[in-house]
Design an enzyme around this catalytic site. Structure first.
Site, PDB file in Angstrom:
ATOM      1  N   LYS A  80      -3.207   5.366  12.949  1.00 19.59           N
ATOM      2  CA  LYS A  80      -2.855   6.194  11.862  1.00 19.59           C
ATOM      3  C   LYS A  80      -3.631   7.909  12.011  1.00 19.59           C
ATOM      4  O   LYS A  80      -2.953   8.749  11.557  1.00 19.59           O
ATOM      5  CB  LYS A  80      -3.496   5.972  10.450  1.00 19.59           C
ATOM      6  CG  LYS A  80      -2.598   4.516  10.282  1.00 19.59           C
ATOM      7  CD  LYS A  80      -1.173   4.719   9.660  1.00 19.59           C
ATOM      8  CE  LYS A  80      -1.124   5.432   8.052  1.00 19.59           C
ATOM      9  NZ  LYS A  80       0.073   5.592   7.756  1.00 19.59           N
TER      10      LYS A  80
ATOM     11  N   GLY B 193      -3.902  -4.119  -6.029  1.00 19.87           N
ATOM     12  CA  GLY B 193      -2.677  -4.765  -5.948  1.00 19.87           C
ATOM     13  C   GLY B 193      -1.505  -4.428  -5.306  1.00 19.87           C
ATOM     14  O   GLY B 193      -0.499  -5.194  -5.232  1.00 19.87           O
TER      15      GLY B 193
ATOM     16  N   VAL C 269      -6.861  -6.589  -1.460  1.00 23.54           N
ATOM     17  CA  VAL C 269      -7.709  -8.083  -1.694  1.00 23.54           C
ATOM     18  C   VAL C 269      -7.575  -8.671  -3.130  1.00 23.54           C
ATOM     19  O   VAL C 269      -7.733  -9.901  -3.145  1.00 23.54           O
ATOM     20  CB  VAL C 269      -9.255  -7.630  -1.603  1.00 23.54           C
ATOM     21  CG1 VAL C 269      -9.890  -7.071  -2.552  1.00 23.54           C
ATOM     22  CG2 VAL C 269      -9.941  -8.956  -1.183  1.00 23.54           C
TER      23      VAL C 269
ATOM     24  N   LYS D 245      -9.052   4.638   6.768  1.00 23.46           N
ATOM     25  CA  LYS D 245      -9.449   4.018   7.924  1.00 23.46           C
ATOM     26  C   LYS D 245      -9.350   4.910   9.182  1.00 23.46           C
ATOM     27  O   LYS D 245      -9.659   4.622  10.275  1.00 23.46           O
ATOM     28  CB  LYS D 245      -8.506   2.858   7.869  1.00 23.46           C
ATOM     29  CG  LYS D 245      -9.347   1.494   7.281  1.00 23.46           C
ATOM     30  CD  LYS D 245      -8.575   0.307   7.050  1.00 23.46           C
ATOM     31  CE  LYS D 245      -8.937  -0.510   6.135  1.00 23.46           C
ATOM     32  NZ  LYS D 245      -9.028  -0.190   4.752  1.00 23.46           N
TER      33      LYS D 245
ATOM     34  N   ALA E  32       5.933   6.167   4.183  1.00 17.05           N
ATOM     35  CA  ALA E  32       4.746   5.298   3.871  1.00 17.05           C
ATOM     36  C   ALA E  32       4.687   4.158   4.670  1.00 17.05           C
ATOM     37  O   ALA E  32       3.784   3.293   4.654  1.00 17.05           O
ATOM     38  CB  ALA E  32       4.766   4.725   2.362  1.00 17.05           C
TER      39      ALA E  32
END
Length: 312
Positions: A124, A152, A157, A112, A66
């Protein structure tokens, strides 16, 4: 936390942020003392030799990768940092996993990466191509899971809005039309584990993120849940799109298409194979880059759907 519920023999927590590793190690040790051997490791995915030593020492069954630089505007102004961490770092860990016979390697990707307008998204997408190609090189099952925003999580955001509300506002939203896909941390984690378990290698799985949410609606709901009235007690301020940002995210390119799987919330993207010799040559070109523009030009050559745009 999700993996620990299955009580594996050993869990290796690897990261280069010592405080994060310290905190999760303390929490899991307290919860699973005498049940799971939990080992904290401070290491950087960019350090291939260090990663090799760790995998050689512990011989993990599965690696969940990750690690990535994720903040879009930050990576726009330092693209080489995104390339080194997101592309070279991914290649290091995947190569070591394959060479050491790790059974499964699961990479976390992002929406994205689809038709990217940002350096982060483009790096990515290259990482997805790198991982896809590893299936032809090793017996390890290399799997990618692509999804949107996680409520979260770091960079989400939600913590920002909460802080702005506590300070009395304003709550900053980039654009009234901006939408994003969201899911919770436990739901995303469970689906990542599920996708990783069902993959045979070479898949890019997409998680069903439900319907996209308008960020301004999210801000209004958070203000109301905090006991205030939007634009009366706490003002919402529109700041405009930042470099590399999009109004809308996508989980697929028009060319990809999807196939269903045995899980109703997990889909498989139909991706074309990548010439790995060509890809390796293109990645090596980053070493000759003299400027940010050079880095972006190489990214565009590798990811033809990447269109840098500061006002998408």
């Amino acid at each position: 936390r999700q993996v620990c519920k299955f009580e594996p023999e050993r869990m290796i927590l690897l990261g280069h942020g010592e405080n994060s590793i310290y905190l999760i190690h303390q929490e899991l040790t307290k919860s699973y003392k005498d049940k799971i051997e939990i080992i904290p490791v401070i290491a950087d995915v960019q350090d291939g030799e260090r990663i090799q030593d760790i995998v050689d020492k512990y011989h993990p069954y599965a690696i969940y990768h990750a690690a990535a630089h994720k903040h879009v505007p930050l990576m726009e102004i330092q693209p080489i940092a995104a390339v080194l961490n997101n592309i070279y770092g991914t290649r290091n860990v995947a190569d070591v996993a394959g060479a050491h016979g790790v059974e499964r390697f699961v990479m976390i990707s992002t929406d994205k990466a689809v038709n990217p307008t940002s350096v982060m998204g483009a790096t990515k997408r290259v990482a997805e191509k790198v991982v896809l190609g590893m299936n032809h090189k090793y017996d390890t099952k290399f799997i990618t899971v692509r999804f949107g925003n996680v409520l979260g999580s770091r960079g989400s955001v939600i913590p920002l809005f909460r802080k702005q509300i506590e300070a009395g506002g304003p709550v900053t939203v980039t654009d009234p039309e901006m939408t994003r896909y969201f899911m919770t941390i436990p739901e995303a984690s469970q689906l990542v584990l599920q996708a990783g378990a069902m993959g045979n290698g070479g898949e890019v799985f997409l998680l069903d993120m439900g319907e996209p949410v308008k960020i301004v609606d999210l801000a209004k709901n958070m203000i109301r849940l905090s006991g205030y009235e939007p634009d009366k007690d706490i003002r919402i301020e529109f700041t405009g799109l930042r470099p590399g940002e999009k109004l809308y995210e996508e989980l697929l390119t028009a060319e990809e298409g999807t196939n269903t799987t045995t899980h109703k919330k997990i889909f498989e993207a139909a991706l074309e194979d990548v010439d790995q010799e060509w890809l390796s040559g293109e990645i090596e070109r980053f070493e000759t880059c003299k400027s940010d523009l050079d880095v972006i030009n190489v990214l565009q050559d590798i990811v033809t759907t990447y269109h840098p745009n500061h006002n998408v």
